[in-house]
Design an enzyme around this catalytic site. Structure first.
Site, PDB file in Angstrom:
ATOM      1  N   LYS A 163      85.149  -4.966-141.528  1.00  0.00           N
ATOM      2  CA  LYS A 163      84.839  -6.082-142.427  1.00  0.00           C
ATOM      3  C   LYS A 163      84.251  -5.645-143.765  1.00  0.00           C
ATOM      4  O   LYS A 163      84.382  -6.375-144.759  1.00  0.00           O
ATOM      5  CB  LYS A 163      83.882  -7.057-141.736  1.00  0.00           C
ATOM      6  CG  LYS A 163      84.505  -7.798-140.569  1.00  0.00           C
ATOM      7  CD  LYS A 163      83.524  -8.772-139.950  1.00  0.00           C
ATOM      8  CE  LYS A 163      84.162  -9.504-138.773  1.00  0.00           C
ATOM      9  NZ  LYS A 163      83.270 -10.524-138.201  1.00  0.00           N
ATOM     10  N   ASP A 200      83.039 -16.272-141.567  1.00  0.00           N
ATOM     11  CA  ASP A 200      82.073 -16.080-140.485  1.00  0.00           C
ATOM     12  C   ASP A 200      80.779 -16.845-140.754  1.00  0.00           C
ATOM     13  O   ASP A 200      80.191 -17.440-139.849  1.00  0.00           O
ATOM     14  CB  ASP A 200      81.733 -14.597-140.320  1.00  0.00           C
ATOM     15  CG  ASP A 200      82.784 -13.822-139.552  1.00  0.00           C
ATOM     16  OD1 ASP A 200      83.511 -14.434-138.752  1.00  0.00           O
ATOM     17  OD2 ASP A 200      82.874 -12.593-139.758  1.00  0.00           O
TER      18      ASP A 200
END
Length: 298
Positions: A83, A119
């Site tokens: 990420k 997220d």
């Protein structure tokens, strides 16, 4: 690379997407995205690109990204451990991804790769739904990686007064705290070494677990069970399995708990919107997850 406000794609009739990460064979993302696409009459194919299965290092994410763009993918989800590594390979960052410093969704538009982070919004929506009235004066977050960066940002956004970051790599917690200070100001975020975990857990209101421990491929507890106590609420990022050993142990002690299912669904819904331009049915997606794992999310 520049920061940019990027609007969702125009609505299309087909979509090719996927997920890059390690040990992601059990992921439910393909089913969540494809079931939601079916409700819209959209032809969507969601591929798993597991770097473990391909025997590739996490740094290969840039090569995989280039290949996906060449092959005509509309977008990709990115998960552990890529990420943060993916950022240097992108053309633009949406504002929330730039603030968080991690990307879990990449959209390919007009020859450019644009990074987003769903997220944070996914966790915030799940937290508001599952633990709406818990005390948030002081919270400890274990894990300061890509998912941890987004969750910490979300916790401060929803009103946590004091957040303590703990990570096995203490320098990573310090770096994340410094980034959060720039966004939220000084005084709301601190760090503690892993050796102080017991003392910190004894005095906070809640615990958010944001490491891979507890996943199907990384079973077990992230710390000794005796460090938990009934006054804590406990929130989990892991969703496969939905009830991790941490949540099972905490529930048995009488702690209020939040599984990772809601975050998984809400982040997927936000990514689906970016990929396709369609407005997702989040209630139906929550039902899909419950069906797929065999139990309702909290």
């Amino acid at each position: 690379m520049t920061s940019s406000t990027v609007t969702p794609s125009t609505v299309s009739s087909s979509c090719l997407t996927g997920l890059i990460g390690a040990g992601i064979g059990p992921s439910l993302s393909p089913a969540l995205h494809e079931r939601e696409a079916d409700r819209h009459g959209l032809r969507l194919l969601y591929r798993i690109i597991d770097i473990d299965e391909l025997a590739l290092p996490a740094t290969a994410v840039g090569e995989l990204l280039r290949s996906a763009r060449t092959l005509g993918f509309d977008g990709l989800n990115i998960t552990h451990p890529c990420k943060q590594l993916v950022i240097e390979h992108l053309d633009e960052l949406a504002p929330e991804a730039a603030e968080i410093g991690a990307v879990n969704t990449v959209v390919f538009r007009a020859g450019r790769a644009i990074g987003h982070n769903t997220d944070g919004t996914g966790f915030a929506q799940s937290f508001a739904r599952g633990l709406p009235d818990v005390p948030t004066g002081s919270v400890l977050q274990l894990g300061a990686g890509g998912a941890g960066a987004a969750v910490a940002h979300a916790l401060l956004t929803v009103g946590v007064d004091r957040l303590v970051l703990v990570d096995a790599d203490h320098s990573r917690a310090v770096a994340l705290a410094a980034a959060l200070h720039r966004t939220f100001g000084p005084g709301r975020v601190g760090t503690a070494p892993l050796s102080d975990l017991a003392a910190e857990l004894a005095r906070v209101d809640g615990l958010v677990h944001a490491t891979p421990t507890g996943m199907a491929g990384h079973p077990g507890l992230p710390f000794p069970a005796e460090l938990l106590h009934p006054r804590l609420w406990v929130a989990e990022v892991v969703y496969r399995p939905l009830e991790t050993e941490l949540l099972r142990t905490a529930s048995a002690l009488g702690c209020r708990t939040l599984d990772g299912g809601g975050m998984a669904v809400f982040q997927a819904a936000d990514a689906f919107r970016l990929f396709t331009g369609y407005e997702p049915h989040t209630d139906r997606m929550l039902e899909d997850l419950a069906d797929l794992v065999g139990s309702p999310t909290r």
